[in-house]
Design a protein around this motif. Structure first.
Motif, PDB file in Angstrom:
ATOM      1  N   HIS A  23      18.591   4.006   1.469  1.00 19.90           N
ATOM      2  CA  HIS A  23      19.343   4.857   2.401  1.00 19.90           C
ATOM      3  C   HIS A  23      18.933   6.322   2.333  1.00 19.90           C
ATOM      4  O   HIS A  23      19.105   7.054   3.294  1.00 19.90           O
ATOM      5  CB  HIS A  23      20.850   4.755   2.112  1.00 19.90           C
ATOM      6  N   ASP A  71      23.190  -4.243   4.297  1.00 20.29           N
ATOM      7  CA  ASP A  71      22.228  -3.177   4.653  1.00 20.29           C
ATOM      8  C   ASP A  71      20.839  -3.494   4.086  1.00 20.29           C
ATOM      9  O   ASP A  71      19.820  -3.151   4.680  1.00 20.29           O
ATOM     10  CB  ASP A  71      22.653  -1.821   4.058  1.00 20.29           C
ATOM     11  N   ARG A 102      14.600   3.723   9.641  1.00 24.85           N
ATOM     12  CA  ARG A 102      15.141   4.677  10.624  1.00 24.85           C
ATOM     13  C   ARG A 102      14.159   5.016  11.740  1.00 24.85           C
ATOM     14  O   ARG A 102      14.517   5.033  12.910  1.00 24.85           O
ATOM     15  CB  ARG A 102      15.498   5.978   9.897  1.00 24.85           C
ATOM     16  N   ARG A 120      29.583  11.631   4.128  1.00 27.92           N
ATOM     17  CA  ARG A 120      28.748  10.740   3.314  1.00 27.92           C
ATOM     18  C   ARG A 120      27.277  10.799   3.742  1.00 27.92           C
ATOM     19  O   ARG A 120      26.376  10.911   2.900  1.00 27.92           O
ATOM     20  CB  ARG A 120      29.304   9.312   3.422  1.00 27.92           C
ATOM     21  N   LYS A 143      33.974   0.515   3.135  1.00 24.50           N
ATOM     22  CA  LYS A 143      33.701  -0.814   2.560  1.00 24.50           C
ATOM     23  C   LYS A 143      33.273  -0.690   1.090  1.00 24.50           C
ATOM     24  O   LYS A 143      33.798  -1.366   0.222  1.00 24.50           O
ATOM     25  CB  LYS A 143      32.581  -1.523   3.351  1.00 24.50           C
ATOM     26  N   HIS A 167      18.161  -5.157   6.387  1.00 20.07           N
ATOM     27  CA  HIS A 167      17.665  -4.540   7.633  1.00 20.07           C
ATOM     28  C   HIS A 167      16.186  -4.889   7.840  1.00 20.07           C
ATOM     29  O   HIS A 167      15.414  -4.878   6.884  1.00 20.07           O
ATOM     30  CB  HIS A 167      17.771  -3.015   7.558  1.00 20.07           C
ATOM     31  N   TYR A 199      20.982  13.181   6.010  1.00 19.79           N
ATOM     32  CA  TYR A 199      21.097  13.496   7.442  1.00 19.79           C
ATOM     33  C   TYR A 199      21.591  14.935   7.610  1.00 19.79           C
ATOM     34  O   TYR A 199      22.331  15.446   6.776  1.00 19.79           O
ATOM     35  CB  TYR A 199      22.141  12.594   8.114  1.00 19.79           C
ATOM     36  N   SER A 224      30.136   1.522   9.858  1.00 17.99           N
ATOM     37  CA  SER A 224      29.512   2.402   8.887  1.00 17.99           C
ATOM     38  C   SER A 224      30.469   3.554   8.575  1.00 17.99           C
ATOM     39  O   SER A 224      31.045   4.153   9.483  1.00 17.99           O
ATOM     40  CB  SER A 224      28.215   2.934   9.494  1.00 17.99           C
ATOM     41  N   GLY A 225      30.674   3.834   7.297  1.00 14.07           N
ATOM     42  CA  GLY A 225      31.554   4.941   6.905  1.00 14.07           C
ATOM     43  C   GLY A 225      33.023   4.595   6.966  1.00 14.07           C
ATOM     44  O   GLY A 225      33.877   5.480   6.968  1.00 14.07           O
ATOM     45  N   LEU A 227      27.998  -4.671   7.963  1.00 10.00           N
ATOM     46  CA  LEU A 227      28.452  -4.562   9.358  1.00 10.00           C
ATOM     47  C   LEU A 227      28.773  -5.918   9.985  1.00 10.00           C
ATOM     48  O   LEU A 227      29.607  -6.005  10.872  1.00 10.00           O
ATOM     49  CB  LEU A 227      27.349  -3.884  10.192  1.00 10.00           C
ATOM     50  N   TYR A 256      17.197  -1.856   0.863  1.00 11.99           N
ATOM     51  CA  TYR A 256      17.065  -0.784   1.866  1.00 11.99           C
ATOM     52  C   TYR A 256      17.368   0.540   1.176  1.00 11.99           C
ATOM     53  O   TYR A 256      18.389   0.682   0.511  1.00 11.99           O
ATOM     54  CB  TYR A 256      18.057  -1.009   3.025  1.00 11.99           C
ATOM     55  N   GLY A 266      15.744   6.073   4.325  1.00  8.43           N
ATOM     56  CA  GLY A 266      15.865   5.318   5.566  1.00  8.43           C
ATOM     57  C   GLY A 266      14.734   4.309   5.736  1.00  8.43           C
ATOM     58  O   GLY A 266      14.229   4.097   6.842  1.00  8.43           O
ATOM     59  N   ARG A 281      13.618   2.143  14.151  1.00 11.46           N
ATOM     60  CA  ARG A 281      14.824   1.926  14.970  1.00 11.46           C
ATOM     61  C   ARG A 281      14.875   2.924  16.108  1.00 11.46           C
ATOM     62  O   ARG A 281      15.227   2.606  17.237  1.00 11.46           O
ATOM     63  CB  ARG A 281      16.095   2.080  14.110  1.00 11.46           C
ATOM     64  N   ARG A 288      26.245   5.095  18.697  1.00 11.21           N
ATOM     65  CA  ARG A 288      26.659   3.801  18.167  1.00 11.21           C
ATOM     66  C   ARG A 288      27.943   3.244  18.769  1.00 11.21           C
ATOM     67  O   ARG A 288      28.247   2.074  18.590  1.00 11.21           O
ATOM     68  CB  ARG A 288      26.934   3.951  16.659  1.00 11.21           C
ATOM     69  N   PRO A 310      21.676   0.093  14.026  1.00 17.69           N
ATOM     70  CA  PRO A 310      21.881  -0.945  12.991  1.00 17.69           C
ATOM     71  C   PRO A 310      23.055  -1.854  13.310  1.00 17.69           C
ATOM     72  O   PRO A 310      23.229  -2.891  12.680  1.00 17.69           O
ATOM     73  CB  PRO A 310      22.174  -0.136  11.727  1.00 17.69           C
ATOM     74  N   ARG A 342      22.761  10.577   2.330  1.00 16.75           N
ATOM     75  CA  ARG A 342      21.706   9.885   3.077  1.00 16.75           C
ATOM     76  C   ARG A 342      20.743  10.836   3.786  1.00 16.75           C
ATOM     77  O   ARG A 342      20.002  10.427   4.671  1.00 16.75           O
ATOM     78  CB  ARG A 342      22.342   8.905   4.077  1.00 16.75           C
TER      79      ARG A 342
HETATM   80  O1  LIG Z   1      25.134   1.555   9.854  1.00 19.18           O
HETATM   81  C1  LIG Z   1      24.711   1.551   8.722  1.00 19.18           C
HETATM   82  C2  LIG Z   1      25.372   0.635   7.753  1.00 19.18           C
HETATM   83  O2  LIG Z   1      25.517   1.237   6.512  1.00 19.18           O
HETATM   84  P1  LIG Z   1      26.946   1.556   5.837  1.00 19.18           P
HETATM   85  O3  LIG Z   1      27.925   0.562   6.329  1.00 19.18           O
HETATM   86  O4  LIG Z   1      26.648   1.457   4.388  1.00 19.18           O
HETATM   87  O5  LIG Z   1      27.243   2.941   6.289  1.00 19.18           O
HETATM   88  C3  LIG Z   1      23.576   2.407   8.320  1.00 19.18           C
HETATM   89  O6  LIG Z   1      23.373   3.444   9.226  1.00 19.18           O
HETATM   90  C4  LIG Z   1      22.327   1.520   8.264  1.00 19.18           C
HETATM   91  O7  LIG Z   1      22.459   0.719   7.116  1.00 19.18           O
HETATM   92  C5  LIG Z   1      21.055   2.314   8.187  1.00 19.18           C
HETATM   93  O8  LIG Z   1      21.115   3.207   7.142  1.00 19.18           O
HETATM   94  P2  LIG Z   1      20.578   4.722   7.308  1.00 19.18           P
HETATM   95  O9  LIG Z   1      21.484   5.359   8.320  1.00 19.18           O
HETATM   96  O10 LIG Z   1      20.757   5.293   5.920  1.00 19.18           O
HETATM   97  O11 LIG Z   1      19.178   4.648   7.750  1.00 19.18           O
END
Ligand SMILES: O=C(COP(=O)(O)O)[C@H](O)[C@H](O)COP(=O)(O)O
Ligand SMILES: Nc1ncnc2c1ncn2[C@@H]1O[C@H](COP(=O)(O)OP(=O)(O)O)[C@@H](O)[C@H]1O
Length: 311
Positions: free
Chosen positions: A91, A43, A50, A144, A22, A46, A151, A18-19, A113, A89, A94, A53, A163, A60, A149
């Motif tokens: 974002h 994504d 959130r 990002r 991609k 899923h 956060y 993630s981040g 992923l 999904y 969430g 999870r 993670r 994720p 998103r």
């Molecule tokens: O790990 C990822 C993949 O997204 P990406 O590769 O696009 O970063 C995100 O955390 C999940 O998709 C959940 O999304 P959120 O965190 O928004 O609930």
């Protein structure tokens, strides 16, 4: 036009953390092929949002969290040029939502992923793994996730820490299946320019492209443009080097790119690519482009070569 000969959609898989860039990378491919590109993101498959999870204590990155079987079936439909309804999904909130129609284009980018997992990577025509150094990935993800998103900074940092072991367990190994791995590090140029970028806002990167499909004829790039003369003419620090080695048991071509390339030089490479594709590629670039943009261009070149072979 290069895509006219394709008998079925050409599927490009982009995997990575993630981040890791991609989605941003997918944008470059869209530019090269003048919009004949659709993106499907894993994504959207899923199983949980959130809150769920968090309750389950699952990240994720755990493949159990995503409906890989449905994704695989949908990739097969893409190969048959079929439209289908897929989940979505959200974002921003969430949350898992329903649904939207997906229409295949001549080029389809499948990003996520786990897109190089067993059963999925076999359907792909070209496999990419993006792998920025931890320090870069963290910076990109924090920015990002805060901007797009919803956060808070502390939440993203907590997520990143939580993670990390899952990344090693469930995501990182996919690079052994990639046709190309894109590694991104802070610049290693020993130059005054690097000192000034360390102090300022501008980032300076070193990119290593690792091609394991060995179909990339670098001669094609150097034949059309005299790269070394043009690089020497550049006023900023730029370095490019090539070597071969093994990468997880496969022979591979390595290309290291560092610093900033003059836009005129970049444009001449772009012109050569335009000649190859037949499309008017538009690539927004200021006076200088960084090594990531140069790497993307070289990678698109490889992509064009593979598509030509398929067509
Ligand atoms: O790990 C990822 C993949 O997204 P990406 O590769 O696009 O970063 C995100 O955390 C999940 O998709 C959940 O999304 P959120 O965190 O928004 O609930
Ligand atoms: N080449 C790049 N140069 C600078 N920043 C980048 C680059 N690629 C990605 N980023 C930053 O990282 C963030 C996450 O990138 P993104 O493509 O959304 O990652 P992913 O799809 O892998 O989660 C972007 O919003 C952007 O701020």
């Amino acid at each position: 036009m290069i895509l006219e000969k394709l008998k079925e959609p050409f599927l490009i898989g982009v995997a990575g953390d993630s981040g890791s860039g991609k989605t941003t990378f997918a944008e470059s491919v869209r530019k090269i092929f003048a919009g004949n590109v659709a993106t499907i993101t894993l994504d959207d498959y899923h199983k949980y949002g959130r809150k769920e999870r968090k309750k389950l204590g699952i990240t994720p990155l755990n493949p159990e969290m995503t409906n890989l079987d449905l994704f695989r079936e949908h990739l097969k439909l893409i190969k048959e040029w079929k439209e289908f309804e897929k989940p979505v999904y959200d974002h921003e909130k969430g949350e898992v939502k329903c649904c939207e129609i997906f229409k295949p284009e001549k080029i389809v980018i499948a990003e996520g992923l786990h897109v190089l997992y067993d059963g999925i990577r076999e359907i792909l025509d070209y496999k990419i793994f993006v792998d920025p150094a931890r320090i870069i990935k963290r910076k990109w993800k924090i920015k990002r996730d805060m901007e797009k998103r919803g956060y808070r900074k502390e939440e993203v940092i907590e997520e990143i820490i939580q993670r990390e072991s899952d990344y090693k367990r469930y995501v990182d190994f996919q690079k052994i299946y990639a046709d190309v791995v894109i590694k991104i590090y802070p610049s290693s140029l020993e130059s005054t320019e690097r000192i000034s970028t360390l102090l300022g806002m501008e980032e300076m990167y070193r990119v290593r492209l690792i091609f394991t499909n060995l179909s990339f004829e670098l001669d094609h790039v150097t034949l059309n443009v005299d790269l070394s003369r043009l690089i020497k003419a550049s006023e900023r620090d730029f370095a490019i080097s090539f070597f071969s080695d093994y990468y997880y048991g496969k022979r591979a071509s390595f290309i290291d790119i560092d610093g900033f390339l003059n836009v005129e030089i970049f444009e001449s490479l772009l012109d050569a690519l335009r000649d190859e594709t037949g499309y008017k590629v538009r690539w927004e670039a200021r006076e200088y482009v960084n090594s990531i943009e140069v790497a993307k261009l070289l990678l698109c070149w490889n992509l064009v070569e593979i598509i030509k072979m398929k067509g």
